[in-house]
Design a protein around this motif. Sequence first.
Motif, PDB file in Angstrom:
ATOM      1  N   TRP A 119       0.814  -1.209   0.000  1.00  0.00           N
ATOM      2  CA  TRP A 119       0.000   0.000   0.000  1.00  0.00           C
ATOM      3  C   TRP A 119       0.848   1.260   0.000  1.00  0.00           C
ATOM      4  O   TRP A 119       1.982   1.265   0.487  1.00  0.00           O
ATOM      5  CB  TRP A 119      -0.951   0.007   1.191  1.00  0.00           C
ATOM      6  CG  TRP A 119      -0.265  -0.042   2.541  1.00  0.00           C
ATOM      7  CD1 TRP A 119       0.389  -1.102   3.092  1.00  0.00           C
ATOM      8  CD2 TRP A 119      -0.159   1.025   3.481  1.00  0.00           C
ATOM      9  NE1 TRP A 119       0.877  -0.773   4.329  1.00  0.00           N
ATOM     10  CE2 TRP A 119       0.557   0.526   4.605  1.00  0.00           C
ATOM     11  CE3 TRP A 119      -0.603   2.337   3.505  1.00  0.00           C
ATOM     12  CZ2 TRP A 119       0.840   1.311   5.717  1.00  0.00           C
ATOM     13  CZ3 TRP A 119      -0.324   3.118   4.627  1.00  0.00           C
ATOM     14  CH2 TRP A 119       0.381   2.602   5.711  1.00  0.00           C
ATOM     15  N   SER A 120       0.277   2.317  -0.572  1.00  0.00           N
ATOM     16  CA  SER A 120       0.909   3.637  -0.588  1.00  0.00           C
ATOM     17  C   SER A 120       0.229   4.569   0.406  1.00  0.00           C
ATOM     18  O   SER A 120       0.874   5.393   1.031  1.00  0.00           O
ATOM     19  CB  SER A 120       0.822   4.253  -1.991  1.00  0.00           C
ATOM     20  OG  SER A 120       1.328   3.378  -2.971  1.00  0.00           O
ATOM     21  N   TRP A 121      -1.085   4.454   0.505  1.00  0.00           N
ATOM     22  CA  TRP A 121      -1.800   5.209   1.534  1.00  0.00           C
ATOM     23  C   TRP A 121      -2.994   4.418   2.027  1.00  0.00           C
ATOM     24  O   TRP A 121      -3.495   3.517   1.362  1.00  0.00           O
ATOM     25  CB  TRP A 121      -2.212   6.596   1.048  1.00  0.00           C
ATOM     26  CG  TRP A 121      -3.367   6.671   0.105  1.00  0.00           C
ATOM     27  CD1 TRP A 121      -4.687   6.586   0.397  1.00  0.00           C
ATOM     28  CD2 TRP A 121      -3.297   6.871  -1.311  1.00  0.00           C
ATOM     29  NE1 TRP A 121      -5.456   6.722  -0.734  1.00  0.00           N
ATOM     30  CE2 TRP A 121      -4.621   6.900  -1.801  1.00  0.00           C
ATOM     31  CE3 TRP A 121      -2.238   7.042  -2.208  1.00  0.00           C
ATOM     32  CZ2 TRP A 121      -4.917   7.080  -3.139  1.00  0.00           C
ATOM     33  CZ3 TRP A 121      -2.537   7.225  -3.545  1.00  0.00           C
ATOM     34  CH2 TRP A 121      -3.856   7.235  -4.000  1.00  0.00           C
ATOM     35  N   LEU A 122      -3.419   4.774   3.239  1.00  0.00           N
ATOM     36  CA  LEU A 122      -4.528   4.113   3.922  1.00  0.00           C
ATOM     37  C   LEU A 122      -5.589   5.156   4.239  1.00  0.00           C
ATOM     38  O   LEU A 122      -5.292   6.170   4.871  1.00  0.00           O
ATOM     39  CB  LEU A 122      -4.024   3.462   5.211  1.00  0.00           C
ATOM     40  CG  LEU A 122      -5.073   2.997   6.240  1.00  0.00           C
ATOM     41  CD1 LEU A 122      -5.893   1.839   5.687  1.00  0.00           C
ATOM     42  CD2 LEU A 122      -4.383   2.593   7.550  1.00  0.00           C
ATOM     43  N   ASP A 123      -6.816   4.920   3.795  1.00  0.00           N
ATOM     44  CA  ASP A 123      -7.927   5.817   4.095  1.00  0.00           C
ATOM     45  C   ASP A 123      -8.747   5.259   5.252  1.00  0.00           C
ATOM     46  O   ASP A 123      -9.231   4.126   5.184  1.00  0.00           O
ATOM     47  CB  ASP A 123      -8.839   5.979   2.878  1.00  0.00           C
ATOM     48  CG  ASP A 123      -8.265   6.939   1.844  1.00  0.00           C
ATOM     49  OD1 ASP A 123      -7.336   7.687   2.189  1.00  0.00           O
ATOM     50  OD2 ASP A 123      -8.742   6.933   0.695  1.00  0.00           O
ATOM     51  N   VAL A 124      -8.878   6.055   6.308  1.00  0.00           N
ATOM     52  CA  VAL A 124      -9.751   5.714   7.433  1.00  0.00           C
ATOM     53  C   VAL A 124     -10.858   6.762   7.431  1.00  0.00           C
ATOM     54  O   VAL A 124     -10.659   7.898   7.829  1.00  0.00           O
ATOM     55  CB  VAL A 124      -8.990   5.715   8.770  1.00  0.00           C
ATOM     56  CG1 VAL A 124      -9.887   5.161   9.872  1.00  0.00           C
ATOM     57  CG2 VAL A 124      -7.707   4.915   8.671  1.00  0.00           C
TER      58      VAL A 124
END
Length: 391
Positions: A119-124
Motif C-alpha cells: 500500500w501507498s496510503w490508507l484511508d480511514v
Amino acid sequence: MNFLPWDTFMQRHEAAWLRLWTAVGAAPDLSPIWALSLIHGHRLNTAELQVAFQTDVCGELLLVWPLRFTTHRRMGLVWKKVGALTNIFCLHGGLLTLLDTSVAVRQTLQALRGMQGAWSWLDVDLLEVGSSLHTAWLRAAQQTGCGVERIPKGRSPYIVSPGTLDEFLATKSRNFRSNMRARRREVMTSPDVEVRYFTQPHEMDAYFALALSVERTSWKRRVGSSLDQREWETRLYDDLMGRYAQIGQVLAAVLFIDGVPTAHSMDVLQGGRVYGLKTSFDPGFTVRRPGVMLLVARLERYFAQGVREFDFIGQDEDYKLQWSRQCRAHESLRLYAPTLAARALFLSTDLRRRWRDYRGRSSAPTPVPVAGNQPALARASLEDDRLSVSA
C-alpha cells in the motif's frame, strides 16, 4: 494480526463476527449485515477485499476490519490504496474490536506496514473527531512516521432522550414546543392521518413499494437523489432492511393522509440507539408537514421504549438542527506509508493544499478603514497567478 480474503473469512468467521458486533453493542455499520449489504448494493468485486482480524486463544474474534485493496493513478504513477469497506452512510471508520482502541489501531497499522509494497496510503473514513478511535489513529500515525492528511466531513446531529417526548419538548422554545404538540395531536386524533409500522422480514416488500411511491414525488427526484432513481441505493437499502429485520432491529414507517402515502422513514435500532437511515415526504402535502408528523410519532415511540439516543446520521441540515444542536464532527484520515515514494506524494499533496489555502486567503477582499479624508492604503491580492496592486 491475520489477513484473509473476504470469501474465505466469511466462510469461517461470519457467525463469530456477528457475535463480536452484538457483544460490543456497536453501530450498525460495523456489522457483517451492513458489509454484505454494501457489497450487494454497490456490486463490489470481493476479490479486492481482505479482512484484518485477530482472535483469542479460544478462536473467538477480538478484531475485524474489512479492507479494500485498489490501485489509483496520480502524478503519472500507479499507487496502491487501502480503504475500509465503507460508504457515505458509514460514520465509524469500519474497525470493530473488543481490544483497547489504541492497542487495536497500533497492531493493525503495524501489520499493514509489514505488508511490504502492499500500500501507498490508507484511508480511514468518517471518524468522529476527538473520539478514542480518532485519537488512536493520529497517535499511531505519528509513532510510525506516516504522513497524515485530515479531510473534514461535516457534522452529524443527534438527540439524547431525557425520558419522554414531553420532557424533550420542555427543553425547546415555546414556538417549537407548540408546533410539535400540534403535530402530535394531528397524528393521534385526525381521522385522515395514519402511521403504519413495518418490522418483520415479510413486511419489507410492502414497505419498500410505499417508500418508493413517496420518493417519486419528493424534492429529491428533482436533484436526482431519489431512492427510485439510484439503482445501487435501492439495492443497498432493500438488502439492508431485510437483513436487519431478520434479527428484529428494524422499524420502518409510512404516514398516510387520506389513504395516500405522504412520508416514510427507515430506522435501525441497536444498543439503545436508533439510527435514522432514510426519510422523505411528498411536497404536495407540505402544509400538513407529514415528515414532521412522522418524526414526532417515531420519537414518542422510541422515548417510551427507553431508547437513549436518536442519531440523524448524515450532515447537519437545517431541519435536523431545529431538533438538536448536539452534533458529532467527522473527518477522514489519509495515512501515507513511511516510504520515500509515499512521503513524496504526501509532501506534494500537502504543498498543493497549502497553496490553495494561501490563494484563498490572498484573494479574499480585506476592508481597510479610512480615517477622514486620508487616502486608502494600497492593498495586494493574488489573482489568476498575477500580483496586482490597487489603491
